[in-house]
Scaffold this active site. Structure first.
Site, PDB file in Angstrom:
ATOM      1  N   HIS A 188     -25.750 -41.507  11.968  1.00 21.27           N
ATOM      2  CA  HIS A 188     -24.298 -41.393  11.843  1.00 21.27           C
ATOM      3  C   HIS A 188     -23.877 -39.907  11.747  1.00 21.27           C
ATOM      4  CE1 HIS A 188     -24.324 -45.594  10.148  1.00 21.27           C
ATOM      5  NE2 HIS A 188     -23.216 -45.468  10.735  1.00 21.27           N
ATOM      6  N   ARG A 295     -22.857 -53.376  25.943  1.00 25.27           N
ATOM      7  CA  ARG A 295     -24.482 -53.655  26.046  1.00 25.27           C
ATOM      8  C   ARG A 295     -24.642 -54.469  24.510  1.00 25.27           C
ATOM      9  NH1 ARG A 295     -25.200 -48.344  28.681  1.00 25.27           N
ATOM     10  NH2 ARG A 295     -26.427 -48.584  30.338  1.00 25.27           N
ATOM     11  N   ARG A 331     -21.523 -57.913  28.282  1.00 21.78           N
ATOM     12  CA  ARG A 331     -22.979 -58.246  29.110  1.00 21.78           C
ATOM     13  C   ARG A 331     -23.936 -59.062  28.001  1.00 21.78           C
ATOM     14  NH1 ARG A 331     -27.293 -54.038  31.122  1.00 21.78           N
ATOM     15  NH2 ARG A 331     -27.372 -53.629  28.926  1.00 21.78           N
ATOM     16  N   ASN A 452     -29.160 -48.274  37.210  1.00 25.39           N
ATOM     17  CA  ASN A 452     -30.211 -47.691  36.580  1.00 25.39           C
ATOM     18  C   ASN A 452     -31.594 -48.647  36.833  1.00 25.39           C
ATOM     19  OD1 ASN A 452     -28.403 -46.161  35.405  1.00 25.39           O
ATOM     20  ND2 ASN A 452     -28.368 -47.339  33.525  1.00 25.39           N
ATOM     21  N   ARG A 463     -38.416 -46.452  35.065  1.00 23.72           N
ATOM     22  CA  ARG A 463     -37.172 -45.381  34.443  1.00 23.72           C
ATOM     23  C   ARG A 463     -37.567 -44.789  33.250  1.00 23.72           C
ATOM     24  NH1 ARG A 463     -32.347 -49.761  33.062  1.00 23.72           N
ATOM     25  NH2 ARG A 463     -31.453 -48.327  31.532  1.00 23.72           N
ATOM     26  N   CYS A 500     -22.078 -50.065  36.994  1.00 24.69           N
ATOM     27  CA  CYS A 500     -21.778 -49.815  35.507  1.00 24.69           C
ATOM     28  C   CYS A 500     -23.162 -48.949  35.105  1.00 24.69           C
ATOM     29  CB  CYS A 500     -21.721 -50.837  34.568  1.00 24.69           C
ATOM     30  SG  CYS A 500     -22.932 -52.091  34.764  1.00 24.69           S
TER      31      CYS A 500
HETATM   32  C1  PEP Z   1     -28.261 -50.765  34.547  1.00 23.12           C
HETATM   33  O1  PEP Z   1     -29.444 -50.996  34.838  1.00 23.12           O
HETATM   34  O2  PEP Z   1     -27.633 -49.712  35.379  1.00 23.12           O
HETATM   35  C2  PEP Z   1     -27.517 -50.988  33.419  1.00 23.12           C
HETATM   36  C3  PEP Z   1     -26.379 -50.609  33.411  1.00 23.12           C
HETATM   37  O3  PEP Z   1     -28.096 -51.642  32.587  1.00 23.12           O
HETATM   38  P1  PEP Z   1     -29.048 -50.943  31.474  1.00 23.12           P
HETATM   39  O4  PEP Z   1     -28.967 -49.506  31.565  1.00 23.12           O
HETATM   40  O5  PEP Z   1     -28.634 -51.353  29.993  1.00 23.12           O
HETATM   41  O6  PEP Z   1     -30.368 -51.656  31.750  1.00 23.12           O
HETATM   42 MG    MG Z   2     -29.988 -52.939  33.519  1.00 24.34          MG
END
Ligand code: PEP
Ligand code: MG
Length: 538
Positions: A188, A295, A331, A452, A463, A500
């Site tokens: 926080h 999310r 989502r 991503n 990643r 996104c």
């Molecule tokens: C993505 O995979 O680009 C995405 C937006 O979802 P996350 O980063 O939450 O996996």
């Molecule tokens: Mg993702």
């Protein structure tokens, strides 16, 4: 010059004298008492006074840190009524016949330590809340108060860690920035610092030594770098960066509330990514036109059991209400891979990113999925909601997920619970889904490309693995072709297509996305105004 690298959790540049907070140690005298009952009364009176202070704080802090954030003081007040907190204190006073401040300190420190020892990062970070409440009660019992930030000149405040109370109550005109040895990015304290626009860097560890107090310093909350007795060249460089940032911010403010469109007048929706109801405040502050990615899995993290339908409903409802009539795309659960919650008892896997995650969990645990879908549909009457399924790889998976949504609607309808028919879209985040996007587009209401994951699966680059970052060319032609193909297929089927993933905020690609005809970009709230200005030039 001394250069220290920490973790920047609130951006901004600040220059001033470092001041270490002189904390009164919480170690208080172990004073024997004859009358334990009277001491318990003293404790209860202090508890009540603390509750009064917290009540007042939760009201007065709304303007400064936002309604949701100010709720933390409510939670602190509830802790004062929680027998898990109070019983051990009373027990120590009774059995050891000691003063209340000693009992509060002993029991409070133990509980704070229990939280600190937990594996879960979120629960670990709650240790500071127990410390915060404990300190408040002890201050009342000993008649001492907070002294933070009352120095004569504005300073960069340094400490082991800052409590949320301390951060929220800082006088912004006297505190230039915060630096600490410990701390967590999701604490926080970090959230409050960002909300209040105070640059902050945490996690310097033992390198942030007390003998630096009083020295001149300059820091960059974006890079996490702190320079003590900085070379003139560094100061010049950072002050120039600060000036540029300030001027750019002022220029961008002119775009607030304005529509987003290209030079030719083609509109592009600029939405925000959020992880909690709290972030909806940031989305609004950033001038988001909607939420392109809520999310929802963050509701499942940092807990020891599944959030029930009611808890989820409340979160979705609040997010929808906060965003007014703006669209909020929720989502569904994307747990697994890097987002683990022990109580899911997911199997140990060799390759979790290729394993049981996201829609795969939901399709194999229909009850869990339907609870979430019911909560979303119930909340749908409070605003402009949409559902989005993550990691869809085939038409069959999309059909199964849509069937679960239909079942949730039927259950609500059977009970006479109101809901709205809302759009159902999918995330395109695997090469498979991009390649068959023509087929998926016939059955989805919209696409949002998760770059991503699309990047990690297309380039076979984990990643999470920093050591292979050099092999992760985020501008790889393969990714761009997949995005273009997905967008074209969406348009042929008459649905919209957004992005996104982080690439959506990559200004080097904005022109390319606009040329492809991308309809929506969902990004960190702080990136929205800048993107609006870049799109206007495309
Ligand atoms: C993505 O995979 O680009 C995405 C937006 O979802 P996350 O980063 O939450 O996996
Ligand atoms: Mg993702």
């Amino acid at each position: 010059m001394i250069t220290l690298q920490g973790k920047g959790v609130s951006a901004g540049i600040a220059r001033g004298r470092l001041l270490f907070i002189k904390r009164k140690s919480l170690a208080v005298e172990k004073r024997p008492v004859d009358d334990a009952a009277k001491e318990i009364e003293r404790f209860n009176a202090a508890r009540q006074e603390a509750a009064g202070q917290l009540d007042a704080l939760s009201k007065t802090m709304v303007d400064k840190i936002g309604e949701e954030n100010a709720l933390l003081f409510e939670i602190h007040r509830m802790m004062l009524e929680d027998t898990d907190y109070t019983d051990p204190i009373v027990e120590i006073i009774k059995t050891e016949k000691v003063c209340a401040e000693y009992a509060v300190n002993t029991a409070g420190s133990r509980l704070a330590q229990d939280f600190a020892d937990m594996d879960d990062e979120y629960m670990k970070a709650r240790s500071i809340d127990v410390y915060d409440v404990t300190k408040r009660v002890i201050d009342i019992l000993t008649g001492e108060g907070q002294t933070i930030g009352r120095d004569s000149e504005p300073v960069i405040l340094a400490a082991d860690d800052f409590t949320p109370s301390e951060t929220a109550q800082l006088d912004r005109s006297r505190v230039l920035a915060l630096v600490s040895r410990q701390g967590a990015a999701n604490s926080h304290t970090a959230i409050f610092a960002r909300t209040m626009g105070i640059p902050a860097i945490i996690g310097f560890g033992a390198f942030l030594t007390g003998d630096l107090s009083g020295k001149d310093a300059i820091l960059d909350g974006e890079t996490g770098l702190l320079y003590v007795k900085a070379e003139p060249e560094i100061i010049r460089e950072l002050e120039a960066k600060q000036k540029r940032q300030r001027e750019e911010k002022e220029a961008l403010e002119k775009l607030r509330g304005k529509p987003t469109h290209t030079k030719n007048g083609k509109p592009v929706k600029l939405y925000a990514n959020i992880g909690s109801v709290n972030d909806a405040d940031a989305a609004l502050a950033g001038d988001a036109e909607g939420v392109g990615l809520f999310r929802s899995e963050f509701l499942y993290l940092g807990r020891d059991d599944y959030p029930d339908e009611e808890t989820q409903y409340e979160s979705y409802r609040k997010a929808l209400e906060k965003m007014g009539g703006r669209q909020v795309i929720i989502r569904t659960l994307d747990i697994g891979a890097d987002k683990q919650a022990d109580y899911f008892n997911l199997p140990q896997e060799e390759n979790p990113a290729l394993g049981m995650r996201a829609i795969r969990i939901c399709l194999t645990r229909p009850d869990l999925f339907r609870t979430q879908l019911r909560a979303i549909y119930r909340a749908s009457v409070h605003g402009n909601a949409a559902i989005m399924f993550p990691m869809i790889n085939s038409v069959d998976e999309l059909r199964q997920a849509k069937a679960a949504a239909a079942e949730a609607r039927e259950e609500l309808a059977a009970k006479g619970i109101p809901f709205k028919e809302i759009p159902i879209g999918i995330m395109v985040e695997t090469p498979a889904s991009a390649v068959i996007s023509d087929l998926l587009a016939r059955e989805a209401d919209f696409f949002s490309i998760g770059t991503n994951d699309l990047t990690q699966y297309t380039l076979a680059v984990d990643r999470q693995n920093d050591s292979i970052a050099a092999f992760c060319d985020v501008h790889h032609e393969a990714i761009l072709r997949l995005i273009r193909q997905t967008c074209d297929n969406a348009h042929k089927a008459g649905i919209w297509c957004g992005i996104c993933g982080s690439l959506g905020a990559d200004l080097l690609l904005t022109k390319a996305f606009v040329e492809m005809g991308i309809d929506e970009l969902s990004v960190e709230p702080s990136r929205i105004l800048k993107l609006r200005s870049v799109i206007a030039e495309c």
